[in-house]
Design an enzyme around this catalytic site. Sequence first.
Site, PDB file in Angstrom:
ATOM      1  N   ARG A 247      -7.744   2.417  -2.968  1.00 46.90           N
ATOM      2  CA  ARG A 247      -8.636   2.291  -1.814  1.00 46.90           C
ATOM      3  C   ARG A 247      -9.324   3.617  -1.532  1.00 46.90           C
ATOM      4  NH1 ARG A 247      -7.923   0.382   4.488  1.00 46.90           N
ATOM      5  NH2 ARG A 247      -9.524  -1.166   4.210  1.00 46.90           N
TER       6      ARG A 247
ATOM      7  N   GLN B 111       0.841  -1.200   0.000  1.00 52.38           N
ATOM      8  CA  GLN B 111       0.000   0.000   0.000  1.00 52.38           C
ATOM      9  C   GLN B 111       0.879   1.253   0.000  1.00 52.38           C
ATOM     10  OE1 GLN B 111      -2.361   1.664   3.333  1.00 52.38           O
ATOM     11  NE2 GLN B 111      -4.124   1.485   1.976  1.00 52.38           N
TER      12      GLN B 111
ATOM     13  N   GLY C 167      -9.393  -6.354   8.658  1.00 52.90           N
ATOM     14  CA  GLY C 167      -8.263  -5.699   9.304  1.00 52.90           C
ATOM     15  C   GLY C 167      -8.055  -6.252  10.691  1.00 52.90           C
ATOM     16  N   ARG C 168      -8.817  -5.707  11.651  1.00 50.45           N
ATOM     17  CA  ARG C 168      -8.622  -6.070  13.058  1.00 50.45           C
ATOM     18  C   ARG C 168      -8.611  -7.584  13.315  1.00 50.45           C
ATOM     19  NH1 ARG C 168     -13.121  -1.830  14.699  1.00 50.45           N
ATOM     20  NH2 ARG C 168     -13.709  -2.525  12.608  1.00 50.45           N
TER      21      ARG C 168
ATOM     22  N   TYR D  66      -5.433  11.338   3.839  1.00 49.58           N
ATOM     23  CA  TYR D  66      -4.053  11.493   3.381  1.00 49.58           C
ATOM     24  C   TYR D  66      -4.009  12.197   2.022  1.00 49.58           C
ATOM     25  CZ  TYR D  66      -3.480   8.510   7.396  1.00 49.58           C
ATOM     26  OH  TYR D  66      -3.548   8.015   8.672  1.00 49.58           O
TER      27      TYR D  66
END
Length: 359
Positions: free
Chosen positions: A226, A98, A310-311, A179
């Site tokens: 993404r 990424q 993810g988590r 970002y």
Amino acid sequence: MTSLFDPGMLGDIQIANRVVMAPMTRSRAGDGDVPTDLHVEYYRQRAGAGLIITEGTQPSPAGKGYCRTPGIHSSSQIKAWRKVTDAVHAEGGKIVLQLMHVGRVASHLNKAPGVETIAPSAIQAAGEMFTESGMVPLDTPRAIETDEIPSIIEEYASAARNAVQAGFDGVELHCTSGYLPAQFLSSGSNHRTDGYGGPAANRIRFVVETIQALSRAIGSERVGFRICPGNPFNDIHDDDPVETYGLLLKTLSPLGLAYLHLIDWPNPQIESLPLAQSCWQGPLILNESITLERAKTLISGKTADAVSFGRPFIANPDLVLRFRKGLPLAEFDPNTLYSPGPEGYVTYPPAEIGGGVAD
Ligand SMILES: Cc1cc2nc3c(=O)[nH]c(=O)nc-3n(C[C@H](O)[C@H](O)[C@H](O)COP(=O)(O)O)c2cc1C
């Protein structure tokens, strides 16, 4: 009927199953923003995912914001990442890098000396950032000059070439969470008066040109991106995300990209999944708080080509195996999410079945 555990294709990337490990910053990089042997072990442990998407990785020194995040712009970084990709491939996994340029979400205290914090406009984001000297307000960025933009896009392209040299199967452009790409896309952080600011057609230009440059560098079928339309994270605001992201998806859809990675975050301003379904024709990875049951339905109903977690991957390195066998999931320790060292990073064991380690 396709199952979560069936192989598939995301562009040119062949995946062994439809369970993707979502990108997660874990702040374990060493000196020179170089991945370490801990990274090799961490990603090797999780290679049962159909595809791993790495933690956000800076394409250039200016792209760094947080402490201990890795880069992909120096030869020592490329060499170190090679060990990671070799380890994942040896286990039969696939891994993309990424690319994350933080723009204004940065503290100069986390950057190499003299490296600036830059953004589409000189607007400071509200918020604080962790540094080795404690929490500090985010920097006020310098606005990027128009004639500087091609060199920033070239940094991304060069980073993508480095990623391929390091053995990655592709790259993912991080366009969310406030970002740099999201700062260009969003009307609240982009007050530019040149061809990269103003109407949606201009605000999407930076992302479109970056995706085109990445595609020229390594092939469009190895490039994913993404988004999380309407996400306010890191003080981001867009007046009309339906217009912005609808146009972005329609523009990128014909380019033959590997995938769209959509964070379908509940938001009263926008319904992201229906928007993606009407504007995007390529492969889709869906994310955000997805349960095993929902993942199965999303794949069997052809709503998504893959689902990212993810988590759940933090404390369950063998998540795919646990899903297959219906085993319980372990909980992660929030105190070690970003702490240096192995604890809470490579120390979560695989599942045990009947006293032994699961096969
Ligand atoms: C510790 C942590 C670090 C994260 N870092 C990143 C990152 O570097 N890049 C990114 O795009 N998303 C990042 N995310 C967001 C995750 O990729 C994912 O979207 C989020 O955890 C929701 O998915 P889940 O419900 O399966 O956990 C991070 C999430 C966590 C928990």
